[in-house]
Design a protein around this motif. Structure first.
Motif, PDB file in Angstrom:
ATOM      1  N   ARG A  35       2.950   0.517  -7.534  1.00  0.00           N
ATOM      2  CA  ARG A  35       1.964   0.424  -8.613  1.00  0.00           C
ATOM      3  C   ARG A  35       1.869   1.750  -9.363  1.00  0.00           C
ATOM      4  N   ASP A  36       1.224   1.702 -10.511  1.00  0.00           N
ATOM      5  CA  ASP A  36       0.950   2.869 -11.333  1.00  0.00           C
ATOM      6  C   ASP A  36      -0.352   3.483 -10.835  1.00  0.00           C
ATOM      7  N   SER A  37      -0.329   4.746 -10.463  1.00  0.00           N
ATOM      8  CA  SER A  37      -1.537   5.374  -9.902  1.00  0.00           C
ATOM      9  C   SER A  37      -2.660   5.500 -10.923  1.00  0.00           C
ATOM     10  N   LYS A  38      -2.341   5.421 -12.220  1.00  0.00           N
ATOM     11  CA  LYS A  38      -3.381   5.492 -13.245  1.00  0.00           C
ATOM     12  C   LYS A  38      -4.132   4.175 -13.399  1.00  0.00           C
ATOM     13  N   ASP A  39      -3.605   3.112 -12.829  1.00  0.00           N
ATOM     14  CA  ASP A  39      -4.207   1.787 -12.961  1.00  0.00           C
ATOM     15  C   ASP A  39      -4.253   1.126 -11.581  1.00  0.00           C
ATOM     16  N   MET A  40      -5.103   1.664 -10.719  1.00  0.00           N
ATOM     17  CA  MET A  40      -5.154   1.220  -9.321  1.00  0.00           C
ATOM     18  C   MET A  40      -5.592  -0.220  -9.133  1.00  0.00           C
ATOM     19  N   THR A  41      -6.232  -0.798 -10.114  1.00  0.00           N
ATOM     20  CA  THR A  41      -6.627  -2.201 -10.016  1.00  0.00           C
ATOM     21  C   THR A  41      -5.681  -3.101 -10.806  1.00  0.00           C
ATOM     22  N   GLY A  42      -4.651  -2.496 -11.378  1.00  0.00           N
ATOM     23  CA  GLY A  42      -3.695  -3.237 -12.185  1.00  0.00           C
ATOM     24  C   GLY A  42      -2.650  -3.945 -11.336  1.00  0.00           C
ATOM     25  N   PRO A  43      -1.604  -4.383 -11.985  1.00  0.00           N
ATOM     26  CA  PRO A  43      -0.571  -5.164 -11.289  1.00  0.00           C
ATOM     27  C   PRO A  43       0.188  -4.339 -10.257  1.00  0.00           C
ATOM     28  N   VAL A  44       0.700  -5.043  -9.270  1.00  0.00           N
ATOM     29  CA  VAL A  44       1.520  -4.458  -8.214  1.00  0.00           C
ATOM     30  C   VAL A  44       2.851  -5.196  -8.200  1.00  0.00           C
ATOM     31  N   LEU A  45       3.930  -4.443  -8.229  1.00  0.00           N
ATOM     32  CA  LEU A  45       5.251  -5.038  -8.072  1.00  0.00           C
ATOM     33  C   LEU A  45       5.554  -5.120  -6.583  1.00  0.00           C
ATOM     34  N   LEU A  46       6.077  -6.238  -6.138  1.00  0.00           N
ATOM     35  CA  LEU A  46       6.428  -6.413  -4.731  1.00  0.00           C
ATOM     36  C   LEU A  46       7.934  -6.590  -4.602  1.00  0.00           C
ATOM     37  N   PHE A  47       8.505  -5.863  -3.665  1.00  0.00           N
ATOM     38  CA  PHE A  47       9.931  -5.945  -3.387  1.00  0.00           C
ATOM     39  C   PHE A  47      10.130  -6.280  -1.921  1.00  0.00           C
ATOM     40  N   PRO A  48      11.109  -7.124  -1.601  1.00  0.00           N
ATOM     41  CA  PRO A  48      11.421  -7.333  -0.188  1.00  0.00           C
ATOM     42  C   PRO A  48      11.769  -5.978   0.440  1.00  0.00           C
ATOM     43  N   ALA A  49      11.299  -5.736   1.652  1.00  0.00           N
ATOM     44  CA  ALA A  49      11.470  -4.434   2.300  1.00  0.00           C
ATOM     45  C   ALA A  49      12.941  -4.020   2.357  1.00  0.00           C
ATOM     46  N   GLN A  50      13.827  -4.934   2.680  1.00  0.00           N
ATOM     47  CA  GLN A  50      15.254  -4.588   2.767  1.00  0.00           C
ATOM     48  C   GLN A  50      15.813  -4.220   1.397  1.00  0.00           C
TER      49      GLN A  50
END
Length: 65
Positions: A35-50
């Motif tokens: 995520r963007d630290s300036k927008d802590m309540t904004g969107p989060v990108l999720l990636f498979p751990a591998q």
């Protein structure tokens, strides 16, 4: 949609000190959140751990990190 349970966010070691920061949560079971630290309540990108590990390895091996 994947629900994030208990992410622990930390700044990337490559982020600048001028507020242009990327944070990651790599304490999740099967995914890594970004995520963007300036927008802590904004969107989060999720990636498979591998996939995230493959990405980091590729960046390091090709001199970008």
């Amino acid at each position: 949609m994947t629900e994030l349970n208990g992410p622990t966010w930390r700044k990337s070691s490559r982020s600048s000190d001028q507020g242009n920061c990327v944070e990651i949560a790599d304490n999740l079971s099967a995914v890594v959140g970004v995520r963007d630290s300036k927008d802590m309540t904004g969107p989060v990108l999720l990636f498979p751990a591998q996939s995230w590990q493959n990405f980091l390895r590729e960046v390091k091996e090709n001199g970008h990190g």
